[in-house]
Design a protein around this motif. Structure first.
Motif, PDB file in Angstrom:
ATOM      1  N   ILE A   1     -31.365  -6.949   5.462  1.00  0.00           N
ATOM      2  CA  ILE A   1     -30.802  -5.657   5.084  1.00  0.00           C
ATOM      3  C   ILE A   1     -31.755  -4.902   4.161  1.00  0.00           C
ATOM      4  O   ILE A   1     -31.807  -3.661   4.173  1.00  0.00           O
ATOM      5  N   THR A   2     -32.539  -5.628   3.348  1.00  0.00           N
ATOM      6  CA  THR A   2     -33.504  -4.954   2.485  1.00  0.00           C
ATOM      7  C   THR A   2     -34.572  -4.273   3.317  1.00  0.00           C
ATOM      8  O   THR A   2     -34.891  -3.092   3.122  1.00  0.00           O
ATOM      9  N   TYR A   3     -35.141  -5.011   4.263  1.00  0.00           N
ATOM     10  CA  TYR A   3     -36.146  -4.409   5.140  1.00  0.00           C
ATOM     11  C   TYR A   3     -35.517  -3.300   5.982  1.00  0.00           C
ATOM     12  O   TYR A   3     -36.151  -2.271   6.253  1.00  0.00           O
ATOM     13  N   ALA A   4     -34.262  -3.510   6.398  1.00  0.00           N
ATOM     14  CA  ALA A   4     -33.602  -2.498   7.226  1.00  0.00           C
ATOM     15  C   ALA A   4     -33.431  -1.188   6.476  1.00  0.00           C
ATOM     16  O   ALA A   4     -33.643  -0.105   7.044  1.00  0.00           O
ATOM     17  N   LEU A   5     -33.024  -1.254   5.202  1.00  0.00           N
ATOM     18  CA  LEU A   5     -32.880  -0.017   4.437  1.00  0.00           C
ATOM     19  C   LEU A   5     -34.229   0.662   4.274  1.00  0.00           C
ATOM     20  O   LEU A   5     -34.341   1.890   4.424  1.00  0.00           O
ATOM     21  N   PHE A   6     -35.265  -0.126   4.000  1.00  0.00           N
ATOM     22  CA  PHE A   6     -36.592   0.454   3.868  1.00  0.00           C
ATOM     23  C   PHE A   6     -37.039   1.079   5.187  1.00  0.00           C
ATOM     24  O   PHE A   6     -37.566   2.194   5.230  1.00  0.00           O
TER      25      PHE A   6
ATOM     26  N   LEU B   1     -34.948   1.478  -3.984  1.00  0.00           N
ATOM     27  CA  LEU B   1     -34.520   2.855  -3.755  1.00  0.00           C
ATOM     28  C   LEU B   1     -35.654   3.845  -4.024  1.00  0.00           C
ATOM     29  O   LEU B   1     -35.841   4.811  -3.279  1.00  0.00           O
ATOM     30  N   MET B   2     -36.418   3.611  -5.088  1.00  0.00           N
ATOM     31  CA  MET B   2     -37.542   4.505  -5.382  1.00  0.00           C
ATOM     32  C   MET B   2     -38.625   4.408  -4.311  1.00  0.00           C
ATOM     33  O   MET B   2     -39.201   5.417  -3.893  1.00  0.00           O
ATOM     34  N   LEU B   3     -38.889   3.185  -3.849  1.00  0.00           N
ATOM     35  CA  LEU B   3     -39.867   3.009  -2.788  1.00  0.00           C
ATOM     36  C   LEU B   3     -39.409   3.705  -1.510  1.00  0.00           C
ATOM     37  O   LEU B   3     -40.213   4.303  -0.782  1.00  0.00           O
ATOM     38  N   CYS B   4     -38.112   3.658  -1.242  1.00  0.00           N
ATOM     39  CA  CYS B   4     -37.565   4.311  -0.055  1.00  0.00           C
ATOM     40  C   CYS B   4     -37.740   5.824  -0.127  1.00  0.00           C
ATOM     41  O   CYS B   4     -38.157   6.465   0.850  1.00  0.00           O
ATOM     42  N   VAL B   5     -37.419   6.421  -1.270  1.00  0.00           N
ATOM     43  CA  VAL B   5     -37.541   7.877  -1.410  1.00  0.00           C
ATOM     44  C   VAL B   5     -39.000   8.295  -1.270  1.00  0.00           C
ATOM     45  O   VAL B   5     -39.325   9.263  -0.568  1.00  0.00           O
TER      46      VAL B   5
ATOM     47  N   PHE C   1     -28.047  -1.445  11.459  1.00  0.00           N
ATOM     48  CA  PHE C   1     -27.332  -2.356  12.350  1.00  0.00           C
ATOM     49  C   PHE C   1     -28.155  -3.625  12.589  1.00  0.00           C
ATOM     50  O   PHE C   1     -27.641  -4.751  12.505  1.00  0.00           O
ATOM     51  N   ALA C   2     -29.449  -3.443  12.863  1.00  0.00           N
ATOM     52  CA  ALA C   2     -30.314  -4.599  13.111  1.00  0.00           C
ATOM     53  C   ALA C   2     -30.428  -5.475  11.869  1.00  0.00           C
ATOM     54  O   ALA C   2     -30.463  -6.714  11.972  1.00  0.00           O
ATOM     55  N   GLY C   3     -30.470  -4.856  10.697  1.00  0.00           N
ATOM     56  CA  GLY C   3     -30.541  -5.634   9.460  1.00  0.00           C
ATOM     57  C   GLY C   3     -29.337  -6.531   9.280  1.00  0.00           C
ATOM     58  O   GLY C   3     -29.459  -7.691   8.847  1.00  0.00           O
TER      59      GLY C   3
ATOM     60  N   ILE D   1     -37.311  -5.164  12.730  1.00  0.00           N
ATOM     61  CA  ILE D   1     -36.661  -5.549  11.472  1.00  0.00           C
ATOM     62  C   ILE D   1     -36.886  -7.039  11.184  1.00  0.00           C
ATOM     63  O   ILE D   1     -37.327  -7.404  10.087  1.00  0.00           O
ATOM     64  N   PRO D   2     -36.617  -7.939  12.126  1.00  0.00           N
ATOM     65  CA  PRO D   2     -36.933  -9.342  11.846  1.00  0.00           C
ATOM     66  C   PRO D   2     -38.434  -9.595  11.693  1.00  0.00           C
ATOM     67  O   PRO D   2     -38.838 -10.440  10.886  1.00  0.00           O
ATOM     68  N   TYR D   3     -39.261  -8.868  12.436  1.00  0.00           N
ATOM     69  CA  TYR D   3     -40.712  -9.047  12.281  1.00  0.00           C
ATOM     70  C   TYR D   3     -41.147  -8.665  10.867  1.00  0.00           C
ATOM     71  O   TYR D   3     -41.881  -9.421  10.205  1.00  0.00           O
TER      72      TYR D   3
END
Length: 495
Positions: free
Chosen positions: A384-389, A254-258, A88-90, A153-155
């Protein structure tokens, strides 16, 4: 200063490459004040985040009187909520833009006081019956998590907008790790020794969080005034479709997230039970401030070494090395006899060092994936990229914190008891040692196949800059990349 100063050639490491110029008009080196200011932001973040991570479980069980099982479920549920709050924040960040203040800095300016105020409320559970306390704990901790997402998230996204130079991003990653580690060490030195049976712990936490509110607000303001967004963006208000298009097919992200889910699960299990391990297994609570001091010293030693490690080995290899070190420390913690304190304490130090190293590197890796998404789609979506991470890290935090609490519950931990049963001690050992070891090794194995090496990232940044120049030369007005985006599933990993 030039933005294309070369790194050592490939003989220095399999992932090194040239620091290719930014796509912005002035993406060069960062000033010392900007780096210090960015580090101050994570110092402020951790006055809320690290305090909750280190002490909220023991506060719930030993001060508020909430059972370990109920507290574990609370941590799991609320941290899963926090993960979705990051998404949501992303989206809020991607849709927000101020010509005067920028895209990310306004959130630091306006979100700091609510965040730190909610930290005070979270550590002030009233004695209104077990059900009433649980309701209050759920509401305040969930509100704290949402407020943290709208600031963090913004930071975190701000780093990718300050520079595209790999070694400069490594400096920012190191700076935020230093800021966070100073807080963690301070908590261990100043707060942890006071957490003894019979002490007035409610007063300890109330005074501490009120002081953190004042100091944290000042640090956020310092970040706001010293950090600037300098990387050029073609789209300032990003649509929902554009946000999720950049995520689709972003294999490195996605790989970094997993990998991060697994690593953070182990790390949070370790940090959640570390105090219990030192106090109840080793019967050496006096060593906790020593461990915190070592962490602080290690942070100041590792932080300036991170750019060198990035140049010499590449971020991916250093990440895997840190994971292996953490796994080794976990095995030592789990299997060492408590009577030989130096051996399990060494395991704790190794686990902490591996965790520190990976946490310093991972933010630079995440920032690189922003360029990958821009290369594929022509749109920068840091939010959104940082938010998913962050979503995946919060998921790992939820699982890791819950695993630690459930390990206490399954072992039969008795809050406030001077001596725990053997089963309870083994529960602490498993959560502090076995879980981190297994998770760290799994995270390292995933990164073996990570495709976005430093060489490839430099090539992608150069291609983005070339597209923008081509668009400007053609006079299309918008300056959008003119080269077609790669097909979904295209691998960027070939060097």
């Amino acid at each position: 200063m030039s933005t294309s100063a070369p790194l050592p050639s490939a003989v220095s490491g399999p992932e090194t490459g040239p620091e290719t110029g930014s796509a912005s008009a002035d993406p060069g080196r960062l000033s010392a004040k900007a780096i210090l200011g960015y580090g101050a932001g994570d110092f402020a973040n951790n006055l809320a985040f690290a305090t909750a991570g280190a002490f909220l479980l023991i506060y719930y069980t030993d001060v508020a009187g909430i059972s370990a099982a109920a507290a574990g479920t609370l941590l799991l549920v609320v941290r899963i909520f926090d993960a979705f709050a990051d998404i949501f924040a992303g989206r809020v960040v991607d849709r927000t833009y101020s010509k005067r203040l920028g895209k990310f800095r306004p959130f630091l300016l306006f979100g700091s006081v609510p965040l730190l105020g909610l930290s005070v409320a979270t550590f002030a559970v009233p004695q209104i019956g077990h059900t009433g306390m649980l309701v209050y704990a759920y509401l305040t901790y969930a509100a704290l998590g949402l407020a943290y997402s709208l600031v963090n998230i913004p930071y975190g996204s701000l780093a990718g907008a300050m520079t595209q130079v790999p070694s400069e991003r490594a400096k920012l990653a190191s700076a935020r790790s230093v800021g966070g580690s100073i807080v963690s060490a301070g908590l261990g030195i100043l707060i942890a020794p006071r957490l003894v049976p019979g002490a007035d712990l409610q007063t300890v936490f109330t005074v501490a969080t009120l002081c953190f509110m004042v100091v944290g607000t000042a640090c956020y303001l310092f970040t706001f005034f010293t950090c600037r967004e300098r990387v050029k963006r073609e789209v300032t208000h990003v649509s929902m479709r554009q946000s999720f298009t950049t995520l689709k097919g972003n294999r490195p992200l996605l790989m970094l997230c997993v990998s991060s889910v697994l690593f953070i699960t182990g790390g949070l299990s370790l940090s959640t039970l570390q105090l219990y391990y030192v106090r109840d297994v080793l019967h050496a609570l006096n060593l906790f401030p020593v461990l915190s001091t070592i962490q602080l010293i290690a942070t100041f030693v590792l932080a300036p070494a991170i750019p060198f490690l990035v140049r010499r080995f590449g971020k991916r290899t250093a990440y895997m090395g840190g994971s292996v070190v953490m796994a080794l420390g976990g095995l030592i913690v789990a299997l060492s006899p408590a009577g030989v304190v130096v051996l399990p304490f060494t395991g704790l130090v190794l686990g902490m060092l591996g965790f520190l190293l990976v946490n310093m590197l991972v933010w630079a890796l995440e920032a690189d994936t922003v360029e990958y998404g821009e290369w594929r789609t022509g749109v920068r979506t840091e939010g959104i990229t940082y938010a998913l991470f962050s979503f995946t890290r919060k998921t790992g935090q939820a699982i890791g914190g819950a695993v630690g609490a459930y390990a206490l519950a399954l072992g039969g931990y008795a809050a406030g008891a001077a001596q725990q049963t053997e089963a309870a001690l083994w529960g602490i050992r498993i959560g502090t040692g076995i879980v981190p070891a297994v998770c760290a090794l799994a995270a390292a194995l995933i990164m073996l196949a990570y495709p976005l090496t430093d060489v490839r990232h430099a090539e992608i940044v150069a291609e983005i800059a070339a597209r923008r120049r081509q668009g400007d030369d053609q006079g299309d007005g918008a300056g959008q990349p003119t080269a077609p985006a790669p097909a979904d599933g295209a691998s960027p990993g070939a060097n």
